[in-house]
Design a protein around this motif. Structure first.
Motif, PDB file in Angstrom:
ATOM      1  N   SER A 193       0.838  -1.209   0.000  1.00 37.06           N
ATOM      2  CA  SER A 193       0.000   0.000   0.000  1.00 37.06           C
ATOM      3  C   SER A 193       0.869   1.254   0.000  1.00 37.06           C
ATOM      4  O   SER A 193       0.581   2.225  -0.713  1.00 37.06           O
TER       5      SER A 193
ATOM      6  N   ARG B 102       2.190   2.024  -3.404  1.00 36.20           N
ATOM      7  CA  ARG B 102       1.192   2.695  -4.239  1.00 36.20           C
ATOM      8  C   ARG B 102       1.142   4.180  -3.929  1.00 36.20           C
ATOM      9  O   ARG B 102       1.079   5.024  -4.832  1.00 36.20           O
TER      10      ARG B 102
ATOM     11  N   GLY C 125      -0.907   0.478   7.406  1.00 39.76           N
ATOM     12  CA  GLY C 125      -1.367  -0.015   6.114  1.00 39.76           C
ATOM     13  C   GLY C 125      -2.822   0.313   5.875  1.00 39.76           C
ATOM     14  O   GLY C 125      -3.213   0.747   4.778  1.00 39.76           O
ATOM     15  N   ALA C 126      -3.659   0.122   6.901  1.00 44.73           N
ATOM     16  CA  ALA C 126      -5.088   0.445   6.779  1.00 44.73           C
ATOM     17  C   ALA C 126      -5.291   1.936   6.573  1.00 44.73           C
ATOM     18  O   ALA C 126      -6.176   2.364   5.826  1.00 44.73           O
TER      19      ALA C 126
ATOM     20  N   ASP D  93      -4.457   2.738   2.979  1.00 47.21           N
ATOM     21  CA  ASP D  93      -5.549   2.265   2.118  1.00 47.21           C
ATOM     22  C   ASP D  93      -6.748   3.203   2.187  1.00 47.21           C
ATOM     23  O   ASP D  93      -7.375   3.519   1.171  1.00 47.21           O
ATOM     24  N   ASP D  94      -7.067   3.650   3.400  1.00 45.22           N
ATOM     25  CA  ASP D  94      -8.197   4.562   3.571  1.00 45.22           C
ATOM     26  C   ASP D  94      -7.942   5.886   2.857  1.00 45.22           C
ATOM     27  O   ASP D  94      -8.841   6.448   2.220  1.00 45.22           O
TER      28      ASP D  94
ATOM     29  N   LEU E  21      -6.072   6.351   0.214  1.00 45.09           N
ATOM     30  CA  LEU E  21      -6.202   6.120  -1.220  1.00 45.09           C
ATOM     31  C   LEU E  21      -7.664   5.948  -1.619  1.00 45.09           C
ATOM     32  O   LEU E  21      -8.092   6.426  -2.676  1.00 45.09           O
ATOM     33  N   ASP E  22      -8.446   5.280  -0.771  1.00 46.80           N
ATOM     34  CA  ASP E  22      -9.869   5.090  -1.069  1.00 46.80           C
ATOM     35  C   ASP E  22     -10.632   6.414  -1.085  1.00 46.80           C
ATOM     36  O   ASP E  22     -11.659   6.537  -1.764  1.00 46.80           O
TER      37      ASP E  22
END
Length: 430
Positions: A87, A90, A293-294, A297-298, A300-301
């Protein structure tokens, strides 16, 4: 080292408060305002970002795995660390093997300082936050490069023109904060790297920009950023990016058993792992890795740094407008939209800064005081109520004989604290 050090005045905070002579210290009970997250006037993400829901969930899940510690659970913990690196890659436009998970921003910077061997000189802006100063000082004379402190021009600290004037033949690296922790100024990383050229390293402390605004991360040869501020992932994990283009110039100075190809070999030393993992002293904190990591991801979301950063900058702009309307001076006022990240700093002429800070806190506006300056740092989740709370509090200072202010409203989660302390009760952070 080629220069003298004049450290910046510390934040208004104390690292250690004497406890009672007998008996254990007990943390204060959390009031209603803290039971469900930060107050509506929480404007201190540059200091500590309260854990986000995705990070909290990931932390709890990983902790549950560690509690059971069955073989399959341990494998899942390791997989969470790998997923966090993917992640992060990215987010930073990197390859996963170029990312490792360090325990903190400071630890990551010490790792890099231990890896960059001399001869040569690393340039450090004099007003860098100390986390990006001490690693280089500690390793200078111990195999690391010399340190040259660069005096700033105004509050912008390091510009391409200033860098060009200091770019002597012995310079091998520049280390710089992506975002200044006091002014919010965004360093022009791409322009700085262009001046440095391919053969000199650009090393970036990204903690005040990572998750807050888009960064020119492609320009960074090395980048370090922890999760406890704008990513809202808590302590225990930081992203350490070491790009392939400079990997051969960084020896694994702090690399331990977790950074070698065969940690259980009959004989050591074993060859280092490829990529950033070569610099790992040991395994990461896996629950913290899952949380960061979460959080990535959040981010990016939610549209990534560009979308989230646009909301943060818009909210900060409204807050600074309210401060100006109250007669405040804004530090580095006039910065372009993309030159300021999520941090804005002001002072109220004619008013004691400690009183201003205490009045804001009593009104439910949580900010940091640095000397004469009050630092505001909202997040994308900050609501319009924060600007109203700020305007109301400043009005009580500038119009002490007026009972109400046009923007007065019912303050959700703000508790009246007439004797609120003017000093923050825990260790200062960036």
């Amino acid at each position: 080292m080629n220069d003298q050090i004049h450290p910046r005045a510390p934040e208004t905070a104390t690292c250690a408060t004497p406890g009672p002579a007998l008996g254990p210290a007990h943390p204060p009970a959390l009031g209603p305002a803290h039971a469900h997250g930060p107050t509506a006037g929480y404007l201190d993400h540059a200091r500590v970002g309260p854990l986000s829901r995705p990070a909290t969930t990931a932390l709890a899940t990983a902790t549950a795995l560690a509690t059971r510690a069955a073989p399959a659970d341990i494998d899942r913990l390791f997989a969470l660390g790998d997923a966090a690196r993917v992640s992060a890659a990215r987010l930073l436009g990197a390859r996963p093997h170029e990312i490792a998970l360090a325990p903190s921003t400071s630890n990551g910077l010490f790792t890099v300082a231990a890896a960059l061997h001399g001869p040569g000189t690393v340039l450090v802006p004099r007003v860098e936050f100390p986390a990006n100063l001490y690693p280089w000082l500690r390793f200078a004379g111990r195999g690391g490069p010399d340190v040259r402190l660069v005096d700033p021009v105004g509050w912008r600290h390091i510009t391409p023109d200033l860098l060009r004037r200091h770019l002597t033949s012995d310079v091998t690296a520049l280390t710089v904060s992506a975002v200044d922790s006091l002014t919010g100024y965004v360093a022009p990383l791409a322009a700085l790297k262009e001046v440095l050229g391919r053969d000199r390293l650009l090393i970036v402390d990204a903690i005040q920009g990572l998750g807050a605004v888009p960064l020119e991360a492609d320009a960074a040869d090395v980048l370090v950023g922890g999760g406890q501020k704008w990513l809202r992932a808590g302590w225990g994990a930081a992203l350490l990016l070491i790009r392939d283009r400079c990997a051969e110039r960084l020896a694994p100075g702090l690399g331990g058993w977790a950074g070698v190809t065969d940690p259980f070999a009959a004989r050591h030393p074993a060859p280092p792992l490829p990529g950033a993992a070569a610099h790992l002293a040991t395994n990461p904190d896996f629950p913290a890795a899952a949380a960061i990591g979460a959080a990535v991801d959040d981010l990016l979301d939610r549209g990534g740094p560009a979308a989230v950063g646009a909301r943060i900058r818009a909210t900060l702009g409204e807050l600074l407008d309210r401060a100006r309307q109250a007669g405040a001076d804004v530090l580095l006022d006039g910065l372009g939209h993309h030159e300021r990240a999520g941090i804005g700093t002001f002072r109220l002429p004619g008013h004691d800064p400690a009183t201003v800070h205490g009045t804001l806190e009593a009104a439910g506006v949580i900010a940091t005081r640095r000397g004469e300056w009050i630092r505001l740092s909202p997040h994308a989740s900050t609501t319009a109520a924060a600007a109203e709370l700020l305007a109301d509090a400043l009005h009580t200072l500038t119009h002490p004989n007026t009972l109400t202010h046009p923007h007065t409203l019912i303050r959700p989660n703000a508790q009246s604290r007439p004797n609120a302390p003017t000093q923050e009760p825990i260790c200062p952070t960036t």
